[in-house]
Design an enzyme around this catalytic site. Sequence first.
Site, mmCIF file in Angstrom:
data_model
loop_
_atom_site.group_PDB
_atom_site.id
_atom_site.type_symbol
_atom_site.label_atom_id
_atom_site.label_comp_id
_atom_site.label_asym_id
_atom_site.label_seq_id
_atom_site.Cartn_x
_atom_site.Cartn_y
_atom_site.Cartn_z
ATOM 1 C CB CYS A 10 83.345 53.516 58.387
ATOM 2 S SG CYS A 10 84.624 53.287 59.414
ATOM 3 N NE ARG B 200 92.132 46.809 60.380
ATOM 4 C CZ ARG B 200 90.921 47.426 61.398
ATOM 5 N NH1 ARG B 200 91.406 48.257 62.634
ATOM 6 N NH2 ARG B 200 89.586 47.973 61.163
ATOM 7 C CD GLN C 21 86.329 46.816 62.805
ATOM 8 O OE1 GLN C 21 85.575 46.797 62.483
ATOM 9 N NE2 GLN C 21 87.335 47.734 64.055
ATOM 10 C CG ASP D 269 82.339 48.968 63.582
ATOM 11 O OD1 ASP D 269 82.178 49.909 64.187
ATOM 12 O OD2 ASP D 269 82.914 48.539 61.676
ATOM 13 C CG HIS E 27 79.076 52.787 61.155
ATOM 14 N ND1 HIS E 27 79.609 52.072 60.642
ATOM 15 C CD2 HIS E 27 80.852 53.461 61.363
ATOM 16 C CE1 HIS E 27 81.342 51.668 61.052
ATOM 17 N NE2 HIS E 27 81.890 52.644 60.911
ATOM 18 C CE LYS F 15 91.020 58.918 69.554
ATOM 19 N NZ LYS F 15 91.995 57.712 69.330
ATOM 20 C CG HIS G 193 83.075 55.396 62.906
ATOM 21 N ND1 HIS G 193 83.870 55.036 62.005
ATOM 22 C CD2 HIS G 193 83.605 57.019 62.458
ATOM 23 C CE1 HIS G 193 84.268 55.260 60.951
ATOM 24 N NE2 HIS G 193 83.823 56.472 61.242
HETATM 25 ZN ZN LIG Z 1 83.619 53.151 60.989
#
Ligand SMILES: [Zn+2]
Length: 644
Positions: free
Chosen positions: A335, A364, A382, A384, A386, A470, A516
């Site tokens: 992000c 992580r 991910q 991912d 945004h 969310k 997200h």
């Molecule tokens: Zn994010």
Amino acid sequence: MIHITLPDGSVKSFDKGVTPMDVAKSISEGLARNVISASFNDIKVETVTPLTTDGALVLYTWRDDEGKTAFWHSSAHVLAQAIEELYPGVKLTIGPAIDNGFYYDVDFGEHTISEKDFKAIENKMLEIARGKHDFKMRSVSKAEALALYKDNEFKTELIENLEDGTITFCDHSTFTDLCRGGHIPNTSIIKAVKVLSVAGAYWRGDENKPQLTRVYGISFPKQKELTEYLQLLEEAKKRDHRKLGKELELFTFSQKVGQGLPLWLPKGAALRERLENFLKAAQKKAGYEMVVTPHIGQKELYVTSGHYAKYGEDSFQPIHTPKEDEEFLLKPMNCPHHCEIYKSSQWSYKDLPKRFAEFGTVYRYEQSGELHGLTRVRGFTQDDAHLFCTPEQLDKEFKNVIDLVLYVFGSLGFENFTAQVSIRDPKDPDKYIGDVSNWEKAEQAIINAAKDKGLDYVIETGEAAFYGPKLDFMVKDALGRRWQLGTIQVDYNLPERFDLSYKGSDNELHRPVMIHRAPFGSMERFVALLLEHTGGNFPIWLMPIQVKILSLSEKYEKYSEKVLNLLENHEIRALVDHRNETIGKKIREAEMEKHPYMLIIGEQEENENKVTVRKHGGEDLGMISIEDFAKIIKVDIDKTLKTF
Ligand SMILES: [Zn+2]
Ligand SMILES: [Zn+2]
């Protein structure tokens, strides 16, 4: 008289002191036979609790989660009694119901217990169960409670923390336990039990406290259900993604590379690529733009985003450059990088929404004991993206993201799912950032979207993150296990922290809202889930090899190659097994490798320009032309890969 409201909205009058079981009987004898627990005004009660006020009553059977919880909670009492009778002098601690069954944490003292003891415990439990003992609650004073447990420092500690006047015991048979309630009527409903395993567990989960033995069990109202459950456990073992990943040559781990860092083998990488391309194609249609960002970022970036405060201390330590001593962190989230991409231009409201997508690898730190196959790793990618939009666009954008998630589920065979909308607790406004009217808008947008899309959803108040509400999807896999998949999160925090803006129609600067989303979550976890859900029999569009061509002998090599070429012209992924092996062996291996179709090629097939088709699992489609086969498989692919 009191008035009892039932879940269908009907209100019935009863004498004061009526029990949930009486109410069940007044509805039907059949219901009364099946009712095993109840709640009154959202508080769990016994089926024999006298009701003395007006209120809403819900009756539960084995089919309800609440019914199962009461069943397993009661079974834990029976387990404790059995253990106490078989191992005199043990100290009982706590024994709750869990998702699948129950456990009891026991200080076994001088005794030890292992798998060979399970049968005796099960037999003892069944013997107790057959006694048809009622579960009876009673209130006790703190002094009485402490007296009963004077030799048990664990129960004593629990009782010390309770307020006098609120303490209750549950009795059944000759056994008594400290308990808050929530039981089935009597022990005889428990017809089948299984002690599943034992494990070490620290008192109160604290490694500085004494180690106890956790005894896991499960129980059912019918023997048949236990048998089915045990079969399911066996199947789960067979479908373990670590086992299948090895058999299908998808991924591996190397101690030298490091724990929790998966290495994708060629077949696994190809599978991943197909999944990525599938999502990329849908995202392109949905107006996403791909971006690429580095695997590390300056520490300052994550201080700004707030991730350093969250991940910094307990994560991989910063990387320092040799000369300038700059500090970099391995990227725990994509992000912040995407926020900086947004910030690299000036946007007007007409440019929004911007949708930046990246298959971004993040790192992580997980403790080595927590690592598990592909589901808990230290480096993962991910899927991912945004989305940056105006508050007015949020509604539509959110719905579009739901469509994308549902498309992913549909194409990958996840048909059984529910949704959870997590909203803020309005009574605790200080917990959340961003202005109240935006929160209201966002929460309403999510709820409307869930409604509009016909999702089976629940609203959880107080479950939102501090930075936004969310929507989570809970997917049930083929073995009935629940996984969280496809979170969509609204965020007011990062646009604020990164000072993101766009120029509105009023020519003023405004804050965009950020969404997200990651339908797969991560490629690693998703492949693990997909393996366990499908047992390796992926939807045919995703299969690495869709067709294996098995020749009866080397004589048919040329014709086999011709079949292969024709299939490739139809964009069907096929492979020829030329080896000089018996056809029986070739079929067995192709079955193991889970190829959806096998084509058997011999003299007759060559002479007639045809193929004999066998499906994975053994179904025989007979001898048909290659063109006809291509049509069949195309239909199959279209059935599983929906259009977006
Ligand atoms: Zn994010
Ligand atoms: Zn109890």
